[in-house]
Design an enzyme around this catalytic site. Structure first.
Site, PDB file in Angstrom:
ATOM      1  N   GLY A   1      40.760  40.378  45.292  1.00  0.00           N
ATOM      2  CA  GLY A   1      41.910  40.620  44.442  1.00  0.00           C
ATOM      3  C   GLY A   1      41.493  41.309  43.149  1.00  0.00           C
ATOM      4  CB  CYS A   2      43.355  43.507  40.840  1.00  0.00           C
ATOM      5  SG  CYS A   2      44.911  42.591  40.715  1.00  0.00           S
ATOM      6  CE1 TYR A   3      45.441  39.832  35.906  1.00  0.00           C
ATOM      7  CE2 TYR A   3      46.749  39.065  37.781  1.00  0.00           C
ATOM      8  CZ  TYR A   3      46.681  39.597  36.501  1.00  0.00           C
ATOM      9  OH  TYR A   3      47.839  39.889  35.805  1.00  0.00           O
ATOM     10  N   PRO A   4      40.357  38.634  40.257  1.00  0.00           N
ATOM     11  CG  PRO A   4      40.542  37.308  42.161  1.00  0.00           C
ATOM     12  CD  PRO A   4      41.262  38.369  41.399  1.00  0.00           C
ATOM     13  CB  THR A   5      37.588  42.721  40.913  1.00  0.00           C
ATOM     14  OG1 THR A   5      37.826  42.668  42.327  1.00  0.00           O
ATOM     15  CG2 THR A   5      36.557  43.799  40.617  1.00  0.00           C
TER      16      THR A   5
END
Length: 335
Positions: free
Chosen positions: A143-147
């Site tokens: 996901g974008c946030y976890p990256t």
């Protein structure tokens, strides 16, 4: 190499097409959409005008697999599990941009509130932490946030010195997808900052999974916000440590952890969204709060590139034996 995109009409599909059409080793063999069947790709993604005459096709997974060496699935959560097994069984490599294969089955079902009908082993595609991506058949794009969050904190967590991490992330509205909603309606986001799902965002599970893998028991909290920007995620990680660390110590940890990781840029300044826009870079900067147990780490990514489609292409490069930076090594667009 021939590649296909299942679900190519959204933002991540459009960004995949932008990157893949310029990739020196790739031919986009097909791009699917039931809604836009037989319409030119450029009629939906106008930025592709002049670069492709291809049209959207409505194909079965088997038809896509028969024409491709590798397939990207850019479909909603719950939809990928209906097509990925057939693609893998047909012998193609798959990079899934949904959440369907990022988490263990029990965690996924609890977090996403649905039954997983086709669990399979997948490599979590944060390749700075998972070199085994290179040998993967099925890659679960993060996901974008976890990256942005995991990359910000990982070097410190891996040292075993972190007691707790609190992530505060600000995302551009493209992260909500191409379909208009009240959350993306212009009057609701312009000149505004909107916090949402303060303690229950789905991406928290990925953050906890990855950081616990580096050091079991690390406490992780996360609150996301939407800002009036199209692209980008700026994450502020409040890292609380068990022992005093100097700036020199911390820089050494980051430099060693991300040695030979071409898309990580460790800065002496505070990262900004404008410095990564349109690129696959993750910029990281930090500051030690004197006299306390807190280190503030800031990361900046483009949510549609390093947070989604660019990272997928990076994973494709590794899975295919290409140079990791091929098709991605470009200077960000600033301002």
């Amino acid at each position: 190499m021939k590649v296909g995109i299942i679900g190519a009409s959204g933002y991540t599909g459009g960004e995949l097409l932008r990157l893949l059409l310029m990739h020196p080793r790739v031919k986009v063999e097909c791009a699917t959409s039931r809604r836009f069947e037989e319409k030119p790709l450029a009629s939906v993604h106008s930025h592709l005008s002049g670069f492709t005459d291809a049209v959207f096709e409505n194909l079965t997974p088997r038809e896509v697999a028969d024409r491709c060496d590798l397939v990207f699935t850019a479909v909603p959560h719950g939809a990928a599990m209906k097509v990925v097994p057939e693609l893998v069984e047909a012998g193609v490599k798959v990079i899934d941009l949904s959440a369907d294969y990022r988490l263990p089955r029990e965690t996924f079902e609890k977090v996403y509130g649905m039954v997983h009908i086709a669990p399979m082993e997948a490599v979590f595609g944060l390749c700075e932490l998972h070199p085994e991506v290179a040998s993967a058949t099925l890659c679960a794009n993060p996901g974008c946030y976890p990256t942005g969050a995991v990359l910000a904190a990982a070097p410190l967590v891996a040292q075993g010195v972190v007691e707790r991490v609190v992530f505060d992330s600000k995302s551009g509205i493209s992260g909500a997808g191409a379909e208009p909603t009240s959350a993306t309606h212009y009057p609701n986001v312009a000149q505004n900052v909107v916090a949402y799902r303060l303690t229950t965002h789905r991406h928290l599970a990925e953050m906890r999974m990855e950081l616990s893998r580096l050091f079991e028991g690390t406490k992780v909290s996360f609150t996301p916000h939407v800002i009036p920007s199209v692209r980008g995620i700026l994450t502020t990680a409040h890292v609380f440590v068990r022992e005093s660390l100097s700036s020199e110590d911390i820089r050494g940890y980051y430099e060693a952890f991300y040695e030979d990781k071409p898309f990580i840029r460790l800065l002496d300044t505070i990262p900004t969204l404008s410095a990564v826009r349109g690129s696959n870079f993750c910029d990281i900067g930090f500051e030690v709060e004197k006299g306390t147990d807190r280190i503030v780490v800031v990361s900046a990514i483009d949510n549609l590139v390093k947070g989604a489609s660019g990272q997928a292409v990076q994973n494709m490069n590794l899975m295919s034996g290409f140079d990791e930076v091929e098709g991605l090594w470009n200077i960000p667009v600033s301002p």
